[in-house]
Design a protein around this motif. Structure first.
Motif, PDB file in Angstrom:
ATOM      1  N   ALA A 171      23.162 -24.747 -40.327  1.00  0.00           N
ATOM      2  CA  ALA A 171      22.484 -25.979 -40.439  1.00  0.00           C
ATOM      3  C   ALA A 171      22.038 -26.240 -41.866  1.00  0.00           C
ATOM      4  O   ALA A 171      22.215 -27.704 -42.418  1.00  0.00           O
ATOM      5  CB  ALA A 171      21.039 -25.723 -39.751  1.00  0.00           C
ATOM      6  N   ARG A 172      21.949 -25.475 -42.727  1.00  0.00           N
ATOM      7  CA  ARG A 172      21.564 -25.632 -44.256  1.00  0.00           C
ATOM      8  C   ARG A 172      22.930 -26.257 -44.783  1.00  0.00           C
ATOM      9  O   ARG A 172      22.826 -27.335 -45.498  1.00  0.00           O
ATOM     10  CB  ARG A 172      21.187 -24.614 -44.968  1.00  0.00           C
ATOM     11  N   LEU A 173      24.119 -25.900 -44.578  1.00  0.00           N
ATOM     12  CA  LEU A 173      25.294 -26.236 -45.050  1.00  0.00           C
ATOM     13  C   LEU A 173      25.569 -27.462 -44.316  1.00  0.00           C
ATOM     14  O   LEU A 173      26.041 -28.536 -45.331  1.00  0.00           O
ATOM     15  CB  LEU A 173      26.562 -25.251 -44.713  1.00  0.00           C
ATOM     16  N   GLU A 174      25.266 -27.825 -43.549  1.00  0.00           N
ATOM     17  CA  GLU A 174      25.418 -29.264 -42.720  1.00  0.00           C
ATOM     18  C   GLU A 174      24.534 -30.233 -43.135  1.00  0.00           C
ATOM     19  O   GLU A 174      24.913 -31.235 -43.802  1.00  0.00           O
ATOM     20  CB  GLU A 174      25.554 -29.262 -41.301  1.00  0.00           C
ATOM     21  N   ASP A 175      23.003 -29.866 -43.487  1.00  0.00           N
ATOM     22  CA  ASP A 175      22.309 -30.659 -44.208  1.00  0.00           C
ATOM     23  C   ASP A 175      22.724 -31.305 -45.706  1.00  0.00           C
ATOM     24  O   ASP A 175      22.604 -32.383 -46.028  1.00  0.00           O
ATOM     25  CB  ASP A 175      20.867 -30.179 -44.236  1.00  0.00           C
ATOM     26  N   PHE A 176      23.002 -30.212 -46.459  1.00  0.00           N
ATOM     27  CA  PHE A 176      23.236 -30.684 -47.982  1.00  0.00           C
ATOM     28  C   PHE A 176      24.637 -31.141 -47.914  1.00  0.00           C
ATOM     29  O   PHE A 176      24.998 -31.922 -48.820  1.00  0.00           O
ATOM     30  CB  PHE A 176      22.876 -29.729 -48.844  1.00  0.00           C
ATOM     31  N   GLY A 177      25.807 -30.643 -47.140  1.00  0.00           N
ATOM     32  CA  GLY A 177      27.161 -30.989 -47.449  1.00  0.00           C
ATOM     33  C   GLY A 177      27.765 -32.266 -46.579  1.00  0.00           C
ATOM     34  O   GLY A 177      28.404 -32.896 -47.101  1.00  0.00           O
ATOM     35  N   LYS A 178      26.970 -32.324 -45.559  1.00  0.00           N
ATOM     36  CA  LYS A 178      27.195 -33.890 -44.651  1.00  0.00           C
ATOM     37  C   LYS A 178      28.492 -33.999 -44.693  1.00  0.00           C
ATOM     38  O   LYS A 178      29.218 -34.853 -45.041  1.00  0.00           O
ATOM     39  CB  LYS A 178      26.396 -34.877 -45.331  1.00  0.00           C
ATOM     40  N   PRO A 179      29.281 -32.810 -43.965  1.00  0.00           N
ATOM     41  CA  PRO A 179      30.807 -32.880 -43.836  1.00  0.00           C
ATOM     42  C   PRO A 179      31.091 -34.191 -42.839  1.00  0.00           C
ATOM     43  O   PRO A 179      30.201 -34.582 -41.907  1.00  0.00           O
ATOM     44  CB  PRO A 179      31.095 -31.533 -43.285  1.00  0.00           C
ATOM     45  N   GLN A 180      32.310 -34.435 -43.019  1.00  0.00           N
ATOM     46  CA  GLN A 180      32.748 -35.602 -42.067  1.00  0.00           C
ATOM     47  C   GLN A 180      33.135 -34.914 -40.675  1.00  0.00           C
ATOM     48  O   GLN A 180      33.286 -33.690 -40.662  1.00  0.00           O
ATOM     49  CB  GLN A 180      34.119 -36.355 -42.696  1.00  0.00           C
ATOM     50  N   ASP A 181      33.456 -35.752 -39.845  1.00  0.00           N
ATOM     51  CA  ASP A 181      33.724 -35.193 -38.514  1.00  0.00           C
ATOM     52  C   ASP A 181      35.293 -35.781 -38.242  1.00  0.00           C
ATOM     53  O   ASP A 181      35.080 -37.102 -37.817  1.00  0.00           O
ATOM     54  CB  ASP A 181      32.846 -35.244 -37.339  1.00  0.00           C
ATOM     55  N   PRO A 182      36.277 -35.154 -38.164  1.00  0.00           N
ATOM     56  CA  PRO A 182      36.346 -33.666 -38.316  1.00  0.00           C
ATOM     57  C   PRO A 182      36.375 -33.529 -39.966  1.00  0.00           C
ATOM     58  O   PRO A 182      36.468 -34.383 -40.761  1.00  0.00           O
ATOM     59  CB  PRO A 182      37.997 -33.365 -38.038  1.00  0.00           C
TER      60      PRO A 182
ATOM     61  N   MET B 139      28.609 -27.505 -35.180  1.00  0.00           N
ATOM     62  CA  MET B 139      28.659 -26.750 -36.386  1.00  0.00           C
ATOM     63  C   MET B 139      29.476 -25.671 -36.481  1.00  0.00           C
ATOM     64  O   MET B 139      29.693 -25.040 -37.652  1.00  0.00           O
ATOM     65  CB  MET B 139      27.090 -26.187 -36.682  1.00  0.00           C
ATOM     66  N   ILE B 140      30.227 -25.611 -35.606  1.00  0.00           N
ATOM     67  CA  ILE B 140      31.162 -24.147 -35.464  1.00  0.00           C
ATOM     68  C   ILE B 140      32.516 -24.473 -36.323  1.00  0.00           C
ATOM     69  O   ILE B 140      32.619 -23.483 -37.162  1.00  0.00           O
ATOM     70  CB  ILE B 140      31.708 -24.039 -33.942  1.00  0.00           C
ATOM     71  N   PRO B 141      32.634 -25.511 -37.112  1.00  0.00           N
ATOM     72  CA  PRO B 141      33.702 -25.595 -38.146  1.00  0.00           C
ATOM     73  C   PRO B 141      33.036 -24.814 -39.406  1.00  0.00           C
ATOM     74  O   PRO B 141      33.795 -24.446 -40.116  1.00  0.00           O
ATOM     75  CB  PRO B 141      34.090 -27.025 -38.502  1.00  0.00           C
ATOM     76  N   LEU B 142      31.720 -25.023 -39.564  1.00  0.00           N
ATOM     77  CA  LEU B 142      31.199 -24.299 -40.683  1.00  0.00           C
ATOM     78  C   LEU B 142      30.983 -22.974 -40.451  1.00  0.00           C
ATOM     79  O   LEU B 142      31.261 -22.025 -41.394  1.00  0.00           O
ATOM     80  CB  LEU B 142      29.738 -25.149 -40.697  1.00  0.00           C
ATOM     81  N   ALA B 143      30.637 -22.536 -39.443  1.00  0.00           N
ATOM     82  CA  ALA B 143      30.527 -21.006 -38.900  1.00  0.00           C
ATOM     83  C   ALA B 143      32.171 -20.541 -39.300  1.00  0.00           C
ATOM     84  O   ALA B 143      32.142 -19.244 -39.734  1.00  0.00           O
ATOM     85  CB  ALA B 143      30.199 -20.783 -37.697  1.00  0.00           C
ATOM     86  N   SER B 144      33.051 -21.115 -38.971  1.00  0.00           N
ATOM     87  CA  SER B 144      34.486 -20.824 -38.775  1.00  0.00           C
ATOM     88  C   SER B 144      34.846 -20.460 -40.560  1.00  0.00           C
ATOM     89  O   SER B 144      35.409 -19.521 -40.847  1.00  0.00           O
ATOM     90  CB  SER B 144      35.506 -21.689 -38.148  1.00  0.00           C
TER      91      SER B 144
END
Length: 273
Positions: A120-131, A232-237
């Protein structure tokens, strides 16, 4: 109340009702990374106490790692090699290097650390695109290499030969690797359900590639995908592949069905009455 605060209180209320329905006589409420860092953590705990009469115990990352180890250790009897335990949370990551002097001996912690680098932290600060894509994954590499550098140093020092994922996201990765199917003889040595299971690394790498190039709708259709984890599973991977990159290519990857919850329960069951 703020949105996340209110959702947390609603979840507690649901659990309170469940304990009443099942006549539960003892409850422990454990709070981890989110409340460790929240500016209104005390306010939240006070509200929980007011509504439920439950005391919330906010634990340190160090204590979290201890309990994760206690839970996972119940499933690693018979694992012969020094191993790294990895727990992927929303707010934090916990890593523990452990080993048994004898196959049936007590599991001992050699090193442990908690990192504020959950998905969740990685998503909050990195704001990755999807995909997220390969370019999006590369954007995280400098941050992860820097933030997790103490882990890299510990791996070089202790040289574990097995990576064991603590339930959660690893449950989903095991299901994805199997394509949503049942086990095919890859169970490890404990009898019953309380054991570690091998995750095929070659298949996992293919799953990782698929996750990087798939949007949320496509990920939700993947056999074995857990819908709550699909976002969020791409970040976990990415986190798992980062750790495996620092370990020998012969490293065995396993999943344990136990983690923090089981470690806390074990402590409760073993304490003097």
């Amino acid at each position: 109340m703020p949105g996340r605060f209110a959702k947390g209180i609603d979840a507690i209320r649901i659990m309170k009702q469940a304990t009443l329905n099942y006549s539960v006589d003892e409850v422990r409420v454990i709070a981890t990374s989110v409340l460790r860092d929240a500016s209104n953590g005390k306010e939240f705990c006070d509200k929980v106490r007011e509504l439920t009469e439950w005391d919330v115990q906010i634990i340190s990352g160090d204590q979290e790692a201890e309990w994760i180890h206690s839970g996972v250790a119940m499933t690693t009897i018979g694992v012969p090699n020094r191993h790294l335990i990895m727990d992927i949370g929303g707010g934090s990551l916990e890593f523990i290097i452990a080993e048994r002097e004898k196959p049936n001996g007590k599991s001992e912690i050699l090193w442990k650390q908690s990192f504020d680098a959950g998905v969740a932290r990685l998503e909050d600060f990195g704001k990755p695109q999807d995909p997220m894509g390969h370019q999006g994954a590369e954007r995280y590499k400098p941050f992860l290499d820097f933030t997790l550098s103490p882990l890299c140093q510990a791996l070089n020092r202790y040289k574990p030969l097995v990576l064991i994922g603590a339930s959660g996201s690893f449950d989903t990765f095991l299901d994805l690797v199997r394509g949503g199917g049942e086990p095919k003889g890859d169970l490890q040595p404990n009898e019953g359900r309380e054991r570690v299971e091998i995750i095929d690394r070659d298949v996992l790498e293919k799953v990782h590639e698929t996750l990087l190039v798939s949007n949320l709708q496509t990920r939700l259709l993947m056999p074995g995908m857990s819908p709550p984890r699909a976002q969020m599973i791409p970040l976990a991977s990415l986190l798992i592949q980062t750790v495996l990159r620092w370990m020998p290519k012969t490293t065995t990857l396993m999943r344990s069905p136990f983690a923090l919850r089981e470690g806390v329960l074990a402590e409760m069951l073993n304490r003097p009455r």
